[in-house]
Enzyme design. Structure first.
Site, mmCIF file in Angstrom:
data_model
loop_
_atom_site.group_PDB
_atom_site.id
_atom_site.type_symbol
_atom_site.label_atom_id
_atom_site.label_comp_id
_atom_site.label_asym_id
_atom_site.label_seq_id
_atom_site.Cartn_x
_atom_site.Cartn_y
_atom_site.Cartn_z
ATOM 1 N N HIS A 100 0.851 -1.203 0.000
ATOM 2 C CA HIS A 100 0.000 0.000 0.000
ATOM 3 C C HIS A 100 0.888 1.254 0.000
ATOM 4 C CE1 HIS A 100 -2.732 3.138 1.293
ATOM 5 N NE2 HIS A 100 -3.692 2.375 0.803
ATOM 6 N N GLU A 172 -4.390 2.227 -7.219
ATOM 7 C CA GLU A 172 -4.637 3.362 -6.334
ATOM 8 C C GLU A 172 -3.664 4.482 -6.684
ATOM 9 O OE1 GLU A 172 -6.661 1.796 -2.474
ATOM 10 O OE2 GLU A 172 -4.543 2.056 -2.133
#
Ligand code: G3H
Length: 255
Positions: A100, A172
């Site tokens: 992430h 993302e």
């Protein structure tokens, strides 16, 4: 329409009580929702490590998958503070977020450690939720090229070992995480579409989902290019999660 993955990482936003309250509320919505009951949507939740054992039974009863926010690539050893894919699998974890943007920016996660973690997850039957995304807003073609480079660097070890299994690629854009609104529809569709095309005949069974300030209203605008949604803050209200399930159902009805 293929099955969609719709879920949320709770990051470190909630403590134990609110995590369980949120999970029970979302599980109640999922358990009754025709999109979930009919197998159109696979919902998921990614809580903090210590909440996983309490979340698993609540989620499982509602056909929700449970994920972890990270893992370590070794199965055991002197790795203080880390949690292995082996132990996560023992707890019933089906997905693990890897790489992430917050971990890359704040905790020194590199493509090399991401590649080790992806291979470890696959080795233990956990689907990596491999997070990739360009750091600065720019042209979609440049973003797609950067994402494909990051994707392949992250898969290097899995490719070397001929790993098989399910892979979830979470596109993302870093600049759209924690923002007031998601990336533009055309930008998401171009980059997610390029990632899907790149992975179309892959040995890994890949899906591409979008995250970054996603919330109700976005899925119908990008559904032709993604296999689901990765939600953050805009799913903190369980009703918003339900609204996105409604959107997925309406999309199916419209086709
Ligand atoms: O894990 C989820 C993503 O990082 C997006 O979070 P956000 O929707 O709060 O920006």
């Amino acid at each position: 329409m293929p099955r969609m993955l719709i879920g949320s990482s709770l990051k470190m936003y909630f403590g134990r009580a609110r995590t369980l309250e949120w999970t029970r509320a979302v599980a109640a919505i999922c358990a009754d929702h025709p999109a979930v009951r009919g197998g159109l949507v696979e919902p998921f939740v990614i809580p903090t490590f210590p909440s996983i054992p309490d979340v698993v039974p609540i989620a499982t009863d509602a056909r929700m998958l449970v994920g972890a926010q990270d893992l370590h690539w070794e199965d055991a050893g002197a790795f203080t503070g880390e949690v292995s894919a082996l132990e996560l699998a023992e707890h019933g974890v089906a997905l693990a977020e890897i790489g992430h943007a917050e971990r890359r920016a704040m905790f020194g996660e590199s493509d090399a450690t991401v590649a080790l973690k992806v291979a470890a997850a696959l080795r233990h039957g956990i689907a990596p939720v491999l997070c990739i995304g360009e750091t600065r807003e720019g042209a979609p073609d440049d973003a797609a090229a950067a994402c494909i480079r990051q994707l392949e660097a992250s898969l290097a070890l899995a490719r070397e070992t001929d790993a098989v299994g399910r892979l979830v690629v979470a596109y993302e854009p870093v600049w759209a995480i924690g923002a007031p609104r998601p990336a533009g529809d055309d930008h998401i569709r171009a980059v997610a579409g390029a990632l899907r095309a790149h992975l179309a005949d892959d040995a890994l069974d890949a899906q591409v989902i979008y995250g970054g300030s996603a919330g109700p209203g976005l899925l119908p605008r990008i559904a032709d290019s993604v296999d689901g949604m990765f939600l953050g803050r805009f799913a903190h209200d369980p009703a918003a999660f339900g609204a996105i399930l409604d959107e997925a159902l309406e999309l199916q009805v419209a086709r």
